[in-house]
Design a protein around this motif. Structure first.
Motif, PDB file in Angstrom:
ATOM      1  N   ARG A   1      -1.077   4.662   1.377  1.00  0.00           N
ATOM      2  CA  ARG A   1      -2.179   5.510   0.947  1.00  0.00           C
ATOM      3  C   ARG A   1      -2.639   6.451   2.071  1.00  0.00           C
ATOM      4  O   ARG A   1      -2.420   6.181   3.242  1.00  0.00           O
TER       5      ARG A   1
ATOM      6  N   PRO B   1      -0.760   4.638  -3.974  1.00  0.00           N
ATOM      7  CA  PRO B   1       0.285   4.361  -2.978  1.00  0.00           C
ATOM      8  C   PRO B   1       1.406   5.409  -2.927  1.00  0.00           C
ATOM      9  O   PRO B   1       2.029   5.592  -1.884  1.00  0.00           O
TER      10      PRO B   1
ATOM     11  N   TYR C   1     -11.021  -2.281   4.735  1.00  0.00           N
ATOM     12  CA  TYR C   1     -10.121  -1.650   3.770  1.00  0.00           C
ATOM     13  C   TYR C   1      -8.684  -1.622   4.290  1.00  0.00           C
ATOM     14  O   TYR C   1      -7.753  -1.973   3.558  1.00  0.00           O
TER      15      TYR C   1
ATOM     16  N   ARG D   1      -6.715  -4.756   3.978  1.00  0.00           N
ATOM     17  CA  ARG D   1      -6.265  -5.118   2.623  1.00  0.00           C
ATOM     18  C   ARG D   1      -5.213  -4.170   2.061  1.00  0.00           C
ATOM     19  O   ARG D   1      -4.399  -4.560   1.240  1.00  0.00           O
ATOM     20  N   GLU D   2      -5.287  -2.897   2.438  1.00  0.00           N
ATOM     21  CA  GLU D   2      -4.428  -1.867   1.868  1.00  0.00           C
ATOM     22  C   GLU D   2      -3.618  -1.183   2.966  1.00  0.00           C
ATOM     23  O   GLU D   2      -4.082  -1.061   4.090  1.00  0.00           O
TER      24      GLU D   2
END
Length: 138
Positions: A2, A20, A43, A46-47
């Motif tokens: 991202r 993504p 964030y 997690r991503e």
């Protein structure tokens, strides 16, 4: 991975993120600026985030706005803490005006706009991200 964008404000900060595949930009959140660093740390834990794009606040004539010093401080702090995750500036002129216009055009009433000022920040971050994505396609 991202791409995340930030519309950094003195009190509130709007955040947007791509999917993504980096096809679509969506608003993610509006957070208190004092909590922004922790929010981003959580964030990215997690991503998968490839980079951060932060709005560079300049006046219509191209001169720096009063908020630029605060944005620069944040960017320098981020780069020291996360040298592995690039953060880059992107011109944010007129994004707040465009965000207000988008809210009005979508039928959001005056009362809702007044009560939820963070929505403008989130939409501004989305516009920054969309513009940045568009600039990378050519």
């Amino acid at each position: 991975m991202r791409v995340l964008s930030i519309d950094y404000g003195k009190k509130r900060t709007g955040i947007a993120v791509t999917d993504p595949l980096q096809i679509i930009a969506n608003g993610l959140a509006t957070v208190s600026t004092s909590q922004l660093f922790d929010f981003l740390n959580d964030y990215i834990a997690r991503e998968q985030v490839e980079r951060i794009v932060i709005g560079k606040p300049v006046q219509p004539n191209g001169e720096p706005s009063e908020n630029l010093a605060r944005v620069d401080q944040f960017v320098n702090r981020w780069r020291k803490a996360h040298p592995e995750l690039p953060i880059e500036y992107y011109d944010e002129r007129f994004t707040s005006v465009l965000a207000h216009r988008a809210l009005i055009d979508s039928g959001v009433g005056k009362k809702t706009r007044r009560e939820n000022k963070g929505l403008v920040d989130e939409i501004s971050a989305t516009i920054i991200l969309q513009d940045w994505m568009g600039s990378k396609k050519f």
